[in-house]
Design a protein around this motif. Structure first.
Motif, PDB file in Angstrom:
ATOM      1  N   UNK A   1      -0.274 -29.411 -53.480  1.00 15.46           N
ATOM      2  CA  UNK A   1       0.964 -30.160 -53.214  1.00 15.46           C
ATOM      3  C   UNK A   1       2.047 -29.789 -54.225  1.00 15.46           C
ATOM      4  N   UNK A   2       2.155 -28.498 -54.497  1.00 16.03           N
ATOM      5  CA  UNK A   2       3.138 -27.995 -55.458  1.00 16.03           C
ATOM      6  C   UNK A   2       4.011 -26.952 -54.776  1.00 16.03           C
ATOM      7  N   UNK A   3       5.317 -27.039 -55.020  1.00 17.65           N
ATOM      8  CA  UNK A   3       6.239 -26.033 -54.520  1.00 17.65           C
ATOM      9  C   UNK A   3       6.966 -25.381 -55.691  1.00 17.65           C
ATOM     10  N   UNK A   4       6.919 -24.062 -55.727  1.00 16.38           N
ATOM     11  CA  UNK A   4       7.783 -23.291 -56.618  1.00 16.38           C
ATOM     12  C   UNK A   4       9.051 -23.062 -55.801  1.00 16.38           C
ATOM     13  N   UNK A   5      10.066 -23.834 -56.103  1.00 19.38           N
ATOM     14  CA  UNK A   5      11.187 -23.967 -55.161  1.00 19.38           C
ATOM     15  C   UNK A   5      12.210 -22.852 -55.248  1.00 19.38           C
TER      16      UNK A   5
ATOM     17  N   UNK B   1      12.804 -28.514 -46.464  1.00 18.40           N
ATOM     18  CA  UNK B   1      12.308 -28.632 -47.840  1.00 18.40           C
ATOM     19  C   UNK B   1      11.743 -30.017 -48.120  1.00 18.40           C
ATOM     20  N   UNK B   2      12.512 -31.044 -47.840  1.00 20.00           N
ATOM     21  CA  UNK B   2      12.048 -32.422 -48.084  1.00 20.00           C
ATOM     22  C   UNK B   2      10.753 -32.726 -47.320  1.00 20.00           C
ATOM     23  N   UNK B   3      10.611 -32.292 -46.061  1.00 16.56           N
ATOM     24  CA  UNK B   3       9.385 -32.594 -45.321  1.00 16.56           C
ATOM     25  C   UNK B   3       8.112 -31.979 -45.902  1.00 16.56           C
ATOM     26  N   UNK B   4       8.221 -31.022 -46.827  1.00 12.49           N
ATOM     27  CA  UNK B   4       7.011 -30.528 -47.478  1.00 12.49           C
ATOM     28  C   UNK B   4       6.263 -31.667 -48.163  1.00 12.49           C
ATOM     29  N   UNK B   5       7.008 -32.645 -48.662  1.00 16.81           N
ATOM     30  CA  UNK B   5       6.378 -33.764 -49.341  1.00 16.81           C
ATOM     31  C   UNK B   5       5.679 -33.373 -50.625  1.00 16.81           C
ATOM     32  N   UNK B   6       6.252 -32.439 -51.354  1.00 12.94           N
ATOM     33  CA  UNK B   6       5.613 -31.928 -52.571  1.00 12.94           C
ATOM     34  C   UNK B   6       5.487 -33.014 -53.630  1.00 12.94           C
TER      35      UNK B   6
END
Length: 317
Positions: A203-207, A236-241
């Motif tokens: 649940x990690x995003x390298x944005x 982006x927001x729907x990723x739920x990171x």
């Protein structure tokens, strides 16, 4: 480790004494890197860049250079702004693991994402980027390299132009060890070909430059702010990171990057919209009130430019 324990550890790790500051020219003097890579969650490291513009003192390391130790090899995210930075990051990787670097992902087509590719190409490592980022770099490469040489002087030695060796349009997926690594193009954002690297299991995003904090985001001539906001809300927001490693600023969470990316874009567009409705022109648009964000690094360099570019966009929307 439970999620609560991880968050508690991160609170200590990224406490105020380690906060980014544009006034600190170099946090890791024994290395060309601006700061030493830190393990954010197990297996995921990032060397946090300066929040100031690129300079000789920070060697152009003013974005985040990250890597993932997967168990089946290391994935590097961003080539860096110069050969010497990529080489220094590789030395840090070797100090952490004996796993080889097997993939480099460029977050976008800017110099601090791609100029270090020349080092990784020498190592025979595949380099992946979005097709639009590759095209932007190819078009502007000579100018980007010359700009880096001006501020980096002798530190530019060894840097040659090397674009990605492979491109994609929607997503590039690598299954390695304990990680599923998804390089995704979510839509228009900060610059052409901006991507995120999503680790769904963690649940990690390298944005990349989809998200900023600690420093003011820059709005370029080709930054379409309305499109960026649409991409944010729809993809982006729907990723739920749970965790975010932004393009600039320390690792954090969605609340923080939303506050300093989406909310800033909404704020500036609202202020400029009010200015246009009142009959204001471009000259005065530069000076709309942005004081709620004046505490961010690089504010003095960027705020008026941002306002002017938003005015030029919204005048014809």
């Amino acid at each position: 480790m439970t999620r609560i324990a991880v968050l508690a550890a991160l609170t200590v790790l990224f406490a105020p004494p380690l906060a980014a500051s544009e006034k600190i020219s170099d946090q890791y003097p024994q290395s060309p890197l601006y700061s030493k890579p830190v393990e954010f969650i197990p297996g995921v490291y990032s060397a946090i860049g300066a929040t100031a513009p690129p300079t000789y003192e920070n060697t152009g390391h003013n974005n985040n250079l990250s890597f993932i130790v997967t168990g089946d090899g290391v994935v590097v995210i961003n080539g860096g702004a110069a050969y010497v930075l990529a080489e220094a990051l590789h030395e840090e990787i070797k100090a952490v693991t004996d796993q080889p670097v097997t993939l480099v992902i460029n977050e976008n087509g800017q110099g601090h994402a791609m100029l270090g590719n020349s080092y990784w190409a020498e190592q025979g490592v595949p380099i992946v980027a979005h097709v639009d980022a590759a095209e932007e770099f190819e078009e502007d490469a000579a100018q980007i390299l010359e700009g880096m040489r001006r501020y980096n002087g002798d530190k530019a030695a060894g840097t040659t132009l090397q674009g990605p060796t492979e491109t994609f349009e929607d997503e590039y997926i690598a299954e390695m060890g304990d990680f599923r690594i998804e390089a995704r193009y979510l839509g228009p954002a900060h610059s052409p070909g901006d991507i995120v690297v999503w680790l769904p299991k963690q649940s990690l995003v390298v944005s990349g430059d989809m998200a900023f904090h600690e420093r003011l985001l820059p709005i370029f001539d080709n930054t379409m702010t309305a499109d960026w906001l649409e991409t944010w809300d729809n993809a982006f927001e729907p990723l739920g990171a749970t965790y975010v490693i932004p393009g600039h600023g320390h690792p954090t969470n969605m609340d923080q990057v939303r506050r300093y990316t989406k909310d800033y874009l909404v704020y500036v567009r609202r202020k400029i919209g009010e200015h246009i409705e009142a009959g204001g022109d471009l000259t005065d648009a530069y000076y709309v009130d942005q004081s709620p964000y004046a505490h961010l690094d690089a504010f003095e360099e960027l705020a008026t430019k941002n306002a002017g570019r938003v005015y030029e966009q919204m005048e014809f929307e």
